[in-house]
Design a protein around this motif. Structure first.
Motif, mmCIF file in Angstrom:
data_model
loop_
_atom_site.group_PDB
_atom_site.id
_atom_site.type_symbol
_atom_site.label_atom_id
_atom_site.label_comp_id
_atom_site.label_asym_id
_atom_site.label_seq_id
_atom_site.Cartn_x
_atom_site.Cartn_y
_atom_site.Cartn_z
ATOM 1 N N CYS A 270 55.166 -8.887 -25.850
ATOM 2 C CA CYS A 270 56.567 -8.596 -25.554
ATOM 3 C C CYS A 270 56.685 -7.544 -24.451
ATOM 4 O O CYS A 270 55.762 -6.756 -24.212
ATOM 5 C CB CYS A 270 57.278 -8.069 -26.799
ATOM 6 S SG CYS A 270 57.226 -9.160 -28.223
ATOM 7 N N GLU B 221 58.459 -4.828 -24.465
ATOM 8 C CA GLU B 221 58.446 -3.448 -24.965
ATOM 9 C C GLU B 221 57.013 -2.939 -25.110
ATOM 10 O O GLU B 221 56.688 -1.827 -24.703
ATOM 11 C CB GLU B 221 59.143 -3.365 -26.331
ATOM 12 C CG GLU B 221 60.596 -3.791 -26.315
ATOM 13 C CD GLU B 221 60.797 -5.269 -26.620
ATOM 14 O OE1 GLU B 221 60.014 -6.130 -26.133
ATOM 15 O OE2 GLU B 221 61.751 -5.575 -27.360
ATOM 16 N N ARG B 222 56.150 -3.771 -25.701
ATOM 17 C CA ARG B 222 54.756 -3.344 -25.857
ATOM 18 C C ARG B 222 54.061 -3.249 -24.504
ATOM 19 O O ARG B 222 53.241 -2.358 -24.281
ATOM 20 C CB ARG B 222 54.008 -4.279 -26.811
ATOM 21 C CG ARG B 222 54.278 -3.925 -28.276
ATOM 22 C CD ARG B 222 53.565 -4.840 -29.222
ATOM 23 N NE ARG B 222 54.251 -6.130 -29.223
ATOM 24 C CZ ARG B 222 53.667 -7.296 -29.486
ATOM 25 N NH1 ARG B 222 52.379 -7.356 -29.725
ATOM 26 N NH2 ARG B 222 54.372 -8.405 -29.490
ATOM 27 N N CYS C 57 56.984 -4.635 -32.058
ATOM 28 C CA CYS C 57 57.347 -3.651 -31.028
ATOM 29 C C CYS C 57 57.970 -2.405 -31.651
ATOM 30 O O CYS C 57 57.726 -1.291 -31.179
ATOM 31 C CB CYS C 57 58.287 -4.280 -30.009
ATOM 32 S SG CYS C 57 57.452 -5.454 -28.925
HETATM 33 ZN ZN LIG Z 1 58.225 -7.496 -29.576
#
Ligand SMILES: [Zn+2]
Length: 144
Positions: free
Chosen positions: A58, A60-61, A93
């Motif tokens: 993702c 965010e990560r 996340c």
């Molecule tokens: Zn995520």
């Protein structure tokens, strides 16, 4: 300590820009994220999908890992821009974000969530998104 509005706006703008680099040929769900490190530096991330779906990461990560790779050890805020309607971070996340907030906990973590169509982000706290979080305190005493 609250983050200045101009810094928050820059964070959302960086997340919006990061979204354009998304590699999301399978879902078409392009996401951009930007994290504000305690140093004041901002790091972008975007989602990177894979034909082996479980390997997808993702935005965010990706942003958090970029920040840590550059030497950051704690973050103050994150902005996320998704297709409409605005989507909150997934559970994985939320956990990763918590890890990088937990070392300092100087302020209420800020999560800014916007969609490509929204001009103003929704403001959420990570504690509300991840109640009773698992973190280092959950592990008890470290081994000797
Ligand atoms: Zn995520």
């Amino acid at each position: 300590m609250a983050i200045e509005p101009a810094v928050e706006q820059r964070l959302v703008d960086e997340a919006r820009a990061a979204r354009h680099a998304s590699y999301s040929p399978y879902s078409g769900f392009a996401v951009g994220a930007a994290v504000l490190g305690t140093s004041g530096r901002i790091f972008r991330g975007t989602n990177v999908e894979n034909a082996s779906y479980g390997l997808t990461i993702c935005a965010e990560r990706a942003a958090v890992f970029s920040a840590v790779s550059a030497g950051e050890r704690a973050i103050e805020a994150v902005a996320i821009v998704t297709p409409a309607p605005p989507a909150t971070p997934c559970g994985a996340c939320r956990q990763v974000l918590w890890e990088l907030w937990s070392p300092h906990r100087r302020s209420e973590p800020t999560v800014l969530i916007a969609s490509v169509e929204s001009s103003q982000p929704d403001r959420r706290s990570l504690a509300s998104l991840l109640p009773d979080a698992f973190d280092a305190t959950s592990l008890g005493e470290p081994p000797h």
